[in-house]
Design an enzyme around this catalytic site. Structure first.
Site, short mmCIF file in Angstrom:
data_model
loop_
_atom_site.label_atom_id
_atom_site.label_comp_id
_atom_site.label_asym_id
_atom_site.label_seq_id
_atom_site.Cartn_x
_atom_site.Cartn_y
_atom_site.Cartn_z
CG HIS A 7 38.99 -37.39 89.11
ND1 HIS A 7 38.86 -36.65 87.95
CD2 HIS A 7 37.76 -37.52 89.63
CE1 HIS A 7 37.57 -36.35 87.80
NE2 HIS A 7 36.88 -36.85 88.81
CD GLU B 106 34.29 -40.26 88.79
OE1 GLU B 106 33.38 -39.68 89.39
OE2 GLU B 106 35.41 -39.75 88.61
CB SER C 130 26.33 -36.09 84.77
OG SER C 130 27.27 -35.34 84.01
N GLY D 134 30.78 -34.12 84.32
CA GLY D 134 30.54 -32.69 84.13
C GLY D 134 29.80 -32.35 82.85
CG ASN E 70 36.07 -34.75 93.09
OD1 ASN E 70 36.77 -33.88 93.63
ND2 ASN E 70 36.35 -35.28 91.92
CD GLU F 246 37.73 -33.42 86.47
OE1 GLU F 246 38.02 -33.02 87.61
OE2 GLU F 246 36.55 -33.50 86.07
CE LYS G 36 34.86 -33.26 89.41
NZ LYS G 36 34.49 -33.53 88.02
N GLY H 99 29.85 -31.87 90.45
CA GLY H 99 29.05 -30.64 90.45
C GLY H 99 27.93 -30.61 91.47
P1 PGA Z 1 30.40 -34.65 87.98
O1 PGA Z 1 31.87 -35.14 88.41
O2 PGA Z 1 29.46 -35.21 89.01
O3 PGA Z 1 30.47 -33.15 88.03
O4 PGA Z 1 30.14 -35.19 86.62
C1 PGA Z 1 32.08 -36.42 88.92
C2 PGA Z 1 33.54 -36.63 89.20
O5 PGA Z 1 34.36 -36.20 88.39
O6 PGA Z 1 33.93 -37.24 90.22
#
Ligand code: PGA
Length: 266
Positions: free
Chosen positions: A93, A167, A214, A173, A9, A95, A11, A236
């Site tokens: 998601h 998640e 993460s 993140g 992803n 976010e 983002k 990330g």
């Molecule tokens: P992250 O994001 O690996 O940066 O923690 C995961 C996600 O939001 O799908």
């Protein structure tokens, strides 16, 4: 047997000028048998990534989709527009739940639209830190699942290859992950919610559950060691070819071990 999936992803990162090259590099560095690879770039990078991945056996996914097919929805992207650009889509998601105030009901509509349009959906669920600390993580995730999935066509979801990503919001993140035992317990709770609360019965066992939050090449092995976890949704670290190579290589080891275990006589 459920597939092993590593989904990237990206983002709000990359541009149409650089996304294709990054996708091609990742594809070349992750050629491992037994792992389903998916890259979800921003909408405006979908065409570049699709072109870069042509013939490479890496799927392209969108990060969101509108629940209507067309109309007066300024700034939105419909499933019809994704036709030919993406075959997967991330729905719900955290976010978007946070920033776009997406409700479980709306997420359910997006899910239905994705399936009706031939897109393979990854439904994201996960609790806030305060909810986990209050001992409510399973309850919150179960409510998210019921809210998005109640009344949905189970056969259509299953034949679309429906995937769930657990998640925990506090792990996204932040560099902090759930323990693999907690993530596995949640994957089990997710399948019992599907099976018992939502009446999916044994079909719940066929739904891949990914862990996200993460994930890196250094920690993915702990999650994949859990039989109930079928891969990762990675933010990330998915922008780094070395990290993607490490994660997919680790998933390939798991895929091989699970296939060997499944092939053994009881
Ligand atoms: P992250 O994001 O690996 O940066 O923690 C995961 C996600 O939001 O799908």
């Amino acid at each position: 047997m459920r597939p092993l999936i590593i989904a990237a992803n990206w983002k709000m990162n990359t541009t149409p000028a650089d996304a294709g090259e990054l996708a091609a590099t990742i594809a070349a560095r992750t050629e491992e048998p037994g792992v389903v690879r998916v890259i979800c770039p921003p909408f405006v990078c979908l065409a570049a990534v699709r072109d870069a991945l042509a013939g490479k056996n890496v799927a392209v996914g969108a990060q969101n989709v509108h629940h209507e097919l067309a109309g007066a929805y300024t700034g939105e992207i419909s499933a019809a527009m994704l036709n030919g650009l993406a075959t997967w889509v991330i729905v719900g998601h955290s976010e978007r739940r946070r920033d776009a105030h997406e409700s479980d009901e709306l997420i359910g509509k997006k899910l239905a639209r994705a399936v009706a349009s031939g897109l393979r959906p990854i439904l994201c669920v996960g609790e806030l830190l305060a909810e986990r600390e209050a001992g409510r993580a399973v309850e919150v995730v179960a409510a998210q699942l019921r809210g998005a999935l109640a009344g949905k066509d189970v056969d259509a979801l299953l034949s679309a290859g429906f995937v769930i990503a657990y998640e925990p919001v506090w792990a996204i993140g932040t560099g902090r992950t759930a323990t693999s035992a907690d993530a596995a317990a949640m994957a089990d709770a997710i399948r019992s919610t599907l099976s018992a609360d939502l009446g999916w019965g044994d079909a719940a066992e066929d739904v891949p559950v990914l862990y996200g939050g993460s994930v890196t090449s250094a920690n993915i092995g702990e999650f994949l060691a859990e039989r109930s976890i079928d891969g990762g949704l990675v933010g990330g670290a998915s922008l780094k070819p070395d990290e993607m190579a490490g994660m997919v290589a680790r998933a390939a080891v798991t895929a091989k071990a699970r296939a060997a275990a499944a092939g053994k006589p009881e």
